[in-house]
Write a protein that holds these residues in place. Structure first.
Motif, PDB file in Angstrom:
ATOM      1  N   ASN A 296       0.810  -1.219   0.000  1.00 42.92           N
ATOM      2  CA  ASN A 296       0.000   0.000   0.000  1.00 42.92           C
ATOM      3  C   ASN A 296       0.840   1.265   0.000  1.00 42.92           C
ATOM      4  OD1 ASN A 296      -2.529  -1.280  -0.033  1.00 42.92           O
ATOM      5  ND2 ASN A 296      -2.437  -1.634   2.173  1.00 42.92           N
ATOM      6  N   ILE A 297       1.981   1.207   0.673  1.00 41.22           N
ATOM      7  CA  ILE A 297       2.846   2.390   0.743  1.00 41.22           C
ATOM      8  C   ILE A 297       4.053   2.155  -0.167  1.00 41.22           C
ATOM      9  CG2 ILE A 297       4.284   3.811   2.230  1.00 41.22           C
ATOM     10  CD1 ILE A 297       2.403   3.109   4.540  1.00 41.22           C
ATOM     11  N   SER A 328      -3.630   3.319  -0.973  1.00 41.54           N
ATOM     12  CA  SER A 328      -5.028   3.073  -0.584  1.00 41.54           C
ATOM     13  C   SER A 328      -5.749   4.364  -0.235  1.00 41.54           C
ATOM     14  CB  SER A 328      -5.081   2.101   0.599  1.00 41.54           C
ATOM     15  OG  SER A 328      -4.374   2.626   1.709  1.00 41.54           O
ATOM     16  N   ARG A 329      -5.040   5.278   0.414  1.00 47.89           N
ATOM     17  CA  ARG A 329      -5.678   6.558   0.806  1.00 47.89           C
ATOM     18  C   ARG A 329      -5.357   7.699  -0.158  1.00 47.89           C
ATOM     19  NH1 ARG A 329      -4.104   7.947   6.750  1.00 47.89           N
ATOM     20  NH2 ARG A 329      -2.038   7.260   6.024  1.00 47.89           N
ATOM     21  N   GLN A 330      -4.478   7.409  -1.134  1.00 49.62           N
ATOM     22  CA  GLN A 330      -4.022   8.406  -2.098  1.00 49.62           C
ATOM     23  C   GLN A 330      -3.556   9.672  -1.375  1.00 49.62           C
ATOM     24  OE1 GLN A 330      -7.170   8.840  -5.065  1.00 49.62           O
ATOM     25  NE2 GLN A 330      -6.295   7.151  -6.255  1.00 49.62           N
ATOM     26  N   LYS A 331      -2.579   9.429  -0.519  1.00 50.32           N
ATOM     27  CA  LYS A 331      -2.102  10.529   0.337  1.00 50.32           C
ATOM     28  C   LYS A 331      -0.573  10.542   0.376  1.00 50.32           C
ATOM     29  CE  LYS A 331      -2.448  12.265   5.085  1.00 50.32           C
ATOM     30  NZ  LYS A 331      -3.005  12.033   6.438  1.00 50.32           N
ATOM     31  N   ILE A 332      -0.004  11.747   0.288  1.00 47.99           N
ATOM     32  CA  ILE A 332       1.453  11.908   0.404  1.00 47.99           C
ATOM     33  C   ILE A 332       1.834  11.814   1.875  1.00 47.99           C
ATOM     34  CG2 ILE A 332       3.397  13.454   0.053  1.00 47.99           C
ATOM     35  CD1 ILE A 332       1.841  14.671  -2.315  1.00 47.99           C
ATOM     36  N   LEU A 402       0.247  11.913  -8.832  1.00 48.59           N
ATOM     37  CA  LEU A 402       0.372  10.760  -7.937  1.00 48.59           C
ATOM     38  C   LEU A 402      -0.923   9.950  -7.899  1.00 48.59           C
ATOM     39  CD1 LEU A 402       2.348  12.436  -5.004  1.00 48.59           C
ATOM     40  CD2 LEU A 402       3.252  10.921  -6.775  1.00 48.59           C
ATOM     41  N   LYS A 403      -2.070  10.629  -7.979  1.00 48.52           N
ATOM     42  CA  LYS A 403      -3.356   9.916  -8.008  1.00 48.52           C
ATOM     43  C   LYS A 403      -3.497   9.106  -9.289  1.00 48.52           C
ATOM     44  CE  LYS A 403      -6.147  12.894  -4.998  1.00 48.52           C
ATOM     45  NZ  LYS A 403      -7.314  13.809  -4.906  1.00 48.52           N
ATOM     46  N   ASN A 404      -3.010   9.682 -10.391  1.00 52.49           N
ATOM     47  CA  ASN A 404      -3.049   8.949 -11.656  1.00 52.49           C
ATOM     48  C   ASN A 404      -2.204   7.685 -11.583  1.00 52.49           C
ATOM     49  OD1 ASN A 404      -4.676  10.927 -12.732  1.00 52.49           O
ATOM     50  ND2 ASN A 404      -2.993  12.021 -13.748  1.00 52.49           N
ATOM     51  N   ILE A 405      -1.048   7.801 -10.940  1.00 52.89           N
ATOM     52  CA  ILE A 405      -0.174   6.628 -10.749  1.00 52.89           C
ATOM     53  C   ILE A 405      -0.877   5.588  -9.886  1.00 52.89           C
ATOM     54  CG2 ILE A 405       1.991   5.820  -9.721  1.00 52.89           C
ATOM     55  CD1 ILE A 405       3.184   8.588 -10.408  1.00 52.89           C
ATOM     56  N   ASN A 407      -4.121   5.160  -9.382  1.00 56.86           N
ATOM     57  CA  ASN A 407      -5.257   4.557 -10.090  1.00 56.86           C
ATOM     58  C   ASN A 407      -4.798   3.510 -11.087  1.00 56.86           C
ATOM     59  OD1 ASN A 407      -7.110   6.142  -8.707  1.00 56.86           O
ATOM     60  ND2 ASN A 407      -7.060   7.800 -10.232  1.00 56.86           N
ATOM     61  N   LYS A 408      -3.718   3.806 -11.769  1.00 56.00           N
ATOM     62  CA  LYS A 408      -3.206   2.859 -12.755  1.00 56.00           C
ATOM     63  C   LYS A 408      -2.756   1.565 -12.084  1.00 56.00           C
ATOM     64  CE  LYS A 408       0.086   2.237 -16.495  1.00 56.00           C
ATOM     65  NZ  LYS A 408       1.183   2.838 -17.289  1.00 56.00           N
ATOM     66  N   ILE A 409      -2.092   1.675 -10.937  1.00 63.45           N
ATOM     67  CA  ILE A 409      -1.622   0.492 -10.201  1.00 63.45           C
ATOM     68  C   ILE A 409      -2.811  -0.310  -9.691  1.00 63.45           C
ATOM     69  CG2 ILE A 409      -0.410  -0.286  -8.124  1.00 63.45           C
ATOM     70  CD1 ILE A 409       1.517   2.060  -8.553  1.00 63.45           C
ATOM     71  N   ASN A 410      -3.828   0.382  -9.123  1.00 64.02           N
ATOM     72  CA  ASN A 410      -4.998  -0.326  -8.590  1.00 64.02           C
ATOM     73  C   ASN A 410      -5.777  -1.038  -9.686  1.00 64.02           C
ATOM     74  OD1 ASN A 410      -4.528   0.376  -5.927  1.00 64.02           O
ATOM     75  ND2 ASN A 410      -5.671   2.307  -6.097  1.00 64.02           N
ATOM     76  N   ILE A 411      -5.925  -0.406 -10.845  1.00 64.60           N
ATOM     77  CA  ILE A 411      -6.609  -1.046 -11.978  1.00 64.60           C
ATOM     78  C   ILE A 411      -5.858  -2.286 -12.415  1.00 64.60           C
ATOM     79  CG2 ILE A 411      -7.183  -0.771 -14.426  1.00 64.60           C
ATOM     80  CD1 ILE A 411      -7.815   2.185 -13.784  1.00 64.60           C
ATOM     81  N   LYS A 412      -4.517  -2.208 -12.436  1.00 61.99           N
ATOM     82  CA  LYS A 412      -3.700  -3.349 -12.838  1.00 61.99           C
ATOM     83  C   LYS A 412      -3.868  -4.503 -11.867  1.00 61.99           C
ATOM     84  CE  LYS A 412       0.974  -4.681 -14.163  1.00 61.99           C
ATOM     85  NZ  LYS A 412       2.375  -4.267 -14.266  1.00 61.99           N
ATOM     86  N   HIS A 413      -3.916  -4.199 -10.567  1.00 63.94           N
ATOM     87  CA  HIS A 413      -4.103  -5.258  -9.551  1.00 63.94           C
ATOM     88  C   HIS A 413      -5.460  -5.941  -9.736  1.00 63.94           C
ATOM     89  CE1 HIS A 413      -0.948  -3.779  -6.412  1.00 63.94           C
ATOM     90  NE2 HIS A 413      -0.425  -4.324  -7.492  1.00 63.94           N
TER      91      HIS A 413
END
Length: 418
Positions: A296-297, A328-332, A402-405, A407-413
């Motif tokens: 997640n991190i 998971s939280r889309q947070k820096i 960073l959110k785009n990155i 989202n792309k990772i989550n879609i791939k999973h």
């Protein structure tokens, strides 16, 4: 299945078949010797024990038949009929228990006392004692081979032979004690009966547990775990499950890999299967299920030539933004700025930078297409790092990037799980 496992099967089959054939002939020989000696000195107990040895021939035939047919694999039985060996072992364990009850029953039988010369009795006792020694050594050797090849059928046959030796030993005691007018063989018999019953019940328990698909022992699981842990990119061994089928093991292993592609995960799982076949030749079938590592991190690296500008020349980037980001939280969580200390290098500058970032634990590199097929690109690929390619080098909104990155990772999973 590799060649080592095939050779093991072939070798174990030859050795075990020879032992079982030898056991059959030994039981036939024992039947004849016991009967002739019993007739010679008029010992009814010895003649009765000869009948018991005749039944042991049937026991050896049962085990041999089970071992012979256990290798058969068909569409209905794709994993073979190895459990026939466990069934045969259960039957033999019941015969061992029956032997104990036969000995106990014989204690209450009254046999006719015949007047036989002391010479005949001593000679008979001596021959029987020699048989006991030879058979004890043979049973130990047979059990050693059974343990070596994890054959419950061979171990049960060895235990059965050993239980028969106890009955012969009691007859020896009765012959010797009768010479001196003593009658303590019954007390010896009680101790021996307890030992035989314990051996029979232990064998029955182990065979039954194997038929019920009990998991393999902890020692074997630990050894398999150790072998898998030696592979790079194995992040977690989720489970190791196995069951005994005759003298072979069937394994199912679930692992998590720290790799970037399915191809790499498949290659790694194949290597693990090959290693297990090599190190554990009594494994008949092993399946390695691989899962993506849930992380997640992550650490995201953005090479920059100036503020808000992704460097199109990776090797000459002035500094690197290294961002700890919660997917998971889309947070820096944290942002660090690392200066490029390799700018003055004349050779392999980009490779040294890439190795530095790998050491820093970077997971994702944000870059333009210019990095493809360069030295740094192959360093990152070798260490299973991921890339996020951008068309526009300008960073208008860091958080949105960073959110785009993410989202792309989550879609791939999600696609991988599907």
């Amino acid at each position: 299945m590799n060649q080592a496992s095939v050779d093991y099967k072939k070798e174990s089959r030859i050795v075990i078949n020879r032992l079982l054939i030898a056991s059959t002939f030994i039981n036939v020989g024992l039947t004849i010797v016991k009967y002739l000696l019993g007739k010679w000195i008029g010992n009814v107990a010895l003649q009765a024990d000869a009948l018991h040895s005749a039944l042991d021939v049937l026991s050896s035939v049962i085990v041999f038949s089970a071992m012979f047919f256990s290798y058969i694999k068909t569409d209905k039985f794709p994993f073979g009929l190895y459990k026939l060996e466990n069934i045969a072992s259960s039957l033999v364990s019941l015969l061992i228990v029956l032997t104990a009850f036969e000995i106990g029953y014989s204690l209450f039988e009254k046999h006719e006392v015949l007047h036989v010369s002391i010479f005949k009795q001593v000679l008979t006792a001596g021959i029987l004692f020699l048989i006991v020694i030879l058979m004890f050594l043979y049973s130990r050797y047979e059990k050693k081979i059974g343990i070596k090849y994890s054959s419950s059928g061979i171990v049960s046959d060895a235990e059965h032979i050993k239980s028969d030796l106890f009955s012969i030993f009691i007859i020896i005691c009765s012959i010797i004690f009768s010479i001196y007018g003593l009658n303590i063989d019954k007390y010896v018999a009680v101790i021996i009966i307890v030992m035989i019953l314990h051996s029979g019940f232990e064998l029955f328990k182990n065979s039954t547990l194997a038929l019920l698909d009990i998991n393999i022992d902890k020692k074997t699981i630990k050894a398999i775990n150790l072998e898998i842990s030696q592979f790079e990119h194995v992040n977690e061994i989720t489970s190791i499950k196995g069951r005994k089928s005759g003298r072979f093991m069937l394994l199912e292993i679930i692992v998590k890999f720290d790799v970037a592609s399915f191809e790499e995960a498949h290659r790694l799982s194949t290597e693990i299967e090959k290693r297990i076949y090599e190190k554990f030749p009594n494994v008949d079938n092993v399946i390695v299920h691989y899962e993506p590592m849930e992380k997640n991190i992550v650490k995201i690296c953005i090479p920059q030539s100036k503020n808000n500008q992704i460097s199109e020349d990776f090797s000459n980037s002035k500094f690197f933004l290294i961002i700890n980001y919660d997917l998971s939280r889309q947070k820096i969580l944290n942002i660090q700025e690392k200066q490029n200390d390799f700018l003055e290098l004349k050779e392999k500058k980009g490779i040294q930078i890439a190795l530095f970032l790998v050491k820093e634990g970077v997971d994702i590199i944000v870059s333009t297409q210019q990095i493809v097929n360069t030295g740094p690109y192959f360093v990152f690929k070798t260490h299973n790092k991921k890339f996020y390619m951008v068309q526009d080098a300008k960073i208008d909104n860091l958080e949105q990037l960073l959110k785009n990155i993410s989202n792309k990772i989550n879609i791939k999973h999600v696609m991988e799980e599907a």
